[in-house]
Design an enzyme around this catalytic site. Structure first.
Site, PDB file in Angstrom:
ATOM      1  N   GLY A 357       0.782  -1.226  -0.114  1.00 57.37           N
ATOM      2  CA  GLY A 357       0.080   0.115  -0.117  1.00 57.37           C
ATOM      3  C   GLY A 357       0.879   1.294   0.072  1.00 57.37           C
ATOM      4  CD1 TRP A 360      -1.996   1.722  -5.859  1.00 66.93           C
ATOM      5  CD2 TRP A 360      -2.060   3.650  -4.561  1.00 66.93           C
ATOM      6  NE1 TRP A 360      -2.777   2.447  -6.381  1.00 66.93           N
ATOM      7  CE2 TRP A 360      -3.069   3.499  -5.556  1.00 66.93           C
ATOM      8  CE3 TRP A 360      -1.787   4.450  -3.578  1.00 66.93           C
ATOM      9  CZ2 TRP A 360      -3.943   4.672  -5.889  1.00 66.93           C
ATOM     10  CZ3 TRP A 360      -2.809   5.456  -3.865  1.00 66.93           C
ATOM     11  CH2 TRP A 360      -3.661   5.482  -4.830  1.00 66.93           C
ATOM     12  CG  HIS A 361       0.235   6.079  -1.308  1.00 64.31           C
ATOM     13  ND1 HIS A 361      -0.208   5.070  -0.776  1.00 64.31           N
ATOM     14  CD2 HIS A 361      -0.827   7.095  -0.951  1.00 64.31           C
ATOM     15  CE1 HIS A 361      -1.247   5.088  -0.153  1.00 64.31           C
ATOM     16  NE2 HIS A 361      -1.580   6.303  -0.427  1.00 64.31           N
ATOM     17  N   GLY A 362       3.876   5.483  -3.961  1.00 67.71           N
ATOM     18  CA  GLY A 362       4.886   6.073  -4.998  1.00 67.71           C
ATOM     19  C   GLY A 362       6.347   5.134  -4.985  1.00 67.71           C
ATOM     20  CG  PHE A 572       0.090   9.198  -4.952  1.00 71.63           C
ATOM     21  CD1 PHE A 572       1.384   9.263  -5.183  1.00 71.63           C
ATOM     22  CD2 PHE A 572      -0.638   9.802  -4.079  1.00 71.63           C
ATOM     23  CE1 PHE A 572       2.188   9.847  -4.248  1.00 71.63           C
ATOM     24  CE2 PHE A 572       0.092  10.425  -3.096  1.00 71.63           C
ATOM     25  CZ  PHE A 572       1.475  10.471  -3.223  1.00 71.63           C
TER      26      PHE A 572
END
Length: 572
Positions: A357, A360-362, A572
């Site tokens: 997770g 996923w953001h970066g 994102f």
């Protein structure tokens, strides 16, 4: 001359300018929405034509936001439409598995290529001591195909919103495979689902089983729905332009870009203010998206539920970015085994989910660390809530003494921060034990809840230090720069404090701190109060709502900076 000006106007209108993407906070977006809404009202009862019209309007919106990456969006749409149809029309279990694998693999491959190429390449270079450089093969093939040099081959640009519509498409493929939904037989209906412009570039992530049934309903907008939609739009604009942008431009960005130039108090304040800024920015976008969708007769899922009212890290993630949290739970955590295979496996599954997770953001180790810290916080709390009051006192006392010993031997800023944090918690649990076991009195429930909310907010805020330092950077230099920024801020916060400077700093940034305090107070208001003023807004006469809209627009205009700040989650 007039004809030339008209040509220039329409040329600009129909072209993409990466310096001026189509944002909710621009007048041009609302002009675009007015035209879309007019077309919607004309086609409101012709469902197939309406969905086709809204799909092409959404694709145009994405083109104005991301340029030729609209081709990638179309490819993703075609791929998942075809895969979903093949899965649903195939009875052979092996073929169904093959098609679902193909659909997921293509989506994840494209996501990895555009988002994680620099990250994976840097890891490979570090492990094998190589010096491989990034080549944009898709751009190279496009140049060879067109016989031009239009596309840059030495740089991979991240398409806006690719993480959102990729996850949305994957959930459709998996749900069709699980037979939770049937495949969509009309391409334009499916294309509209994937590209629906209010939530296309920054969520919330829409599930097909929630959204698809709405595509076949006739347009309907009641008086109450209109009022609620307008409320959410105004609420979102105020969050974004009054809270988020003002706090970012006038304080947060200045400190985080050069943390070594600011005091320990300013660095600490910056990460707390950033917690409000990122919430106001992202939830502001979601509010506008929900309001715009509602005006068109569609409903999007709730994405935030007062996350800073959470009393522990687990509850925080049930309130923050709900569409992503539930997606990760349904399509990653539960397939890994969830909590069905013992405590150890449950915690491993949870940590894997939070690490991915974060990723996923970066594409940066900072985001992985951020996700890992959140996962660690959730796991620790699961053990903590089972401790007796006395055990909590002894555990925190031991951690406090360990932090003190480490700080004495190695006087590093990180150990100083750990000493303050463990000392604060140790004091709290000791007072709780004193009241309950010695004085035979229970602390007031509200005090207990406020203390838990405070500790959770502080924990989440400190994890955001790694989140913010990895944002808004060139992917090629993101990891190293982000790590240095986070380290500089930790060194400043854990360094020497000059308390005599605080009053002067408070006076210098008085409007920032006042706005921060006001934002947090509003956030912490009881939900029944917020529901009351939402309902009363919707019950006002239309002409009064119109006056409120004009007043809010005028107020928002006073806070608009010279350069409109893009929404944080666009990256994102």
């Amino acid at each position: 001359m007039l004809i030339d000006n008209i040509k220039i106007f329409f040329g600009n209108l129909l072209s993409f300018n990466d310096k001026f993407p189509l944002l909710f906070t621009q007048f041009y977006f609302w002009a675009f929405f007015a035209l879309v809404f007019a077309g919607l009202t004309l086609l409101r009862n012709k469902i197939m034509l309406r969905n086709m019209f809204l799909m092409f309007a959404s694709l145009f919106f994405y083109f104005k936001t991301s340029g030729l990456f609209v081709i990638l969006l179309l490819f993703t749409t075609l791929n998942c439409f075809w895969v979903g149809k093949k899965i649903d029309m195939t009875e052979n279990i092996q073929k169904r598995k093959w098609f679902v694998f193909l659909g997921i693999f293509i989506n994840l491959f494209l996501l990895a290529y555009f988002k994680y190429a620099y990250f994976f390449t840097s890891i490979y270079n570090s492990l094998f001591h190589t010096n491989i450089e990034i080549v944009n093969y898709l751009a190279l093939w496009a140049n060879n195909f067109t016989g031009s040099s239009y596309f840059r081959v030495d740089n991979i640009i991240l398409p806006v919103g690719v993480s959102f519509y990729t996850f949305q498409s994957i959930s459709y493929v998996i749900d069709v495979y699980r037979r939770r939904i049937e495949h969509v037989s009309n391409f334009f209906d499916f294309g509209f689902f994937v590209s629906f412009f209010p939530g296309l570039v920054a969520g919330p992530i829409i599930r097909a089983n929630q959204f698809m049934p709405q595509l076949y309903k006739k347009f309907f907008l009641s008086r109450r729905q209109f009022g609620i939609a307008v409320f959410w739009i105004l609420n979102g604009l105020m969050k974004k332009l009054i809270l988020s942008d003002y706090l970012a431009v006038n304080f947060v960005d200045r400190v985080i870009e050069n943390p070594h130039l600011f005091t320990a108090f300013e660095n600490l304040s910056a990460i707390f203010v950033y917690s409000l800024q990122v919430y106001a920015d992202f939830s502001g976008y979601t509010d506008i998206a929900i309001g715009v969708a509602m005006l068109m007769g569609f409903y999007m899922p709730q994405n935030f539920n007062a996350p800073y009212k959470a009393t522990n890290p687990g509850e925080f993630w049930k309130r923050w970015h709900i569409s992503l949290s539930t997606w990760l739970k349904d399509y990653l955590y539960i397939p890994l085994g969830g909590n069905r295979k013992g405590k150890l496996r449950t915690n491993i599954n949870l940590m894997i989910t939070m690490l991915l997770g974060g990723l996923w953001h970066g594409a940066s180790w900072n985001f992985v660390i951020w996700g890992g810290l959140n996962g660690l916080g959730i796991i620790i709390y699961k053990f903590w809530r089972k401790f007796t009051n006395l055990k909590r006192v002894w555990v925190m006392l031991a951690l406090f003494l360990l932090s003190l010993l480490l700080f004495v031997i190695f006087p590093l800023p990180a150990f100083k921060i750990a000493l303050v944090w463990t000392g604060m918690i140790c004091l709290g649990v000791s007072l709780s034990y004193l009241f309950i076991n010695i004085l035979k009195k229970k602390p007031l429930p509200r005090i207990n809840r406020a203390w838990s909310i405070f500790l959770t907010f502080v924990f989440i805020t400190f994890t955001r230090l790694f989140f913010r330092s990895g944002s808004n950077l060139d992917p090629a230099e993101q990891t190293a720069h982000a790590w240095n920024t986070a380290k500089s801020m930790l060194n400043q916060i854990g360094g020497a404090w000059n308390l005599t400077q605080i009053p002067e700093i408070g006076n210098t940034y008085k409007w920032v701190f006042l706005l921060f305090a006001l934002g947090m107070i509003i956030h912490w208001l009881p939900e029944c109060w917020k529901r009351w003023y939402r309902i009363n807004f919707t019950m006002m006469p239309i002409w009064v709502i119109g006056i409120v809209v004009v007043a809010v627009v005028f107020l928002v205009y006073q806070f608009i900076t010279a350069d409109l700040q893009p929404f944080i989650y666009f990256q994102f």
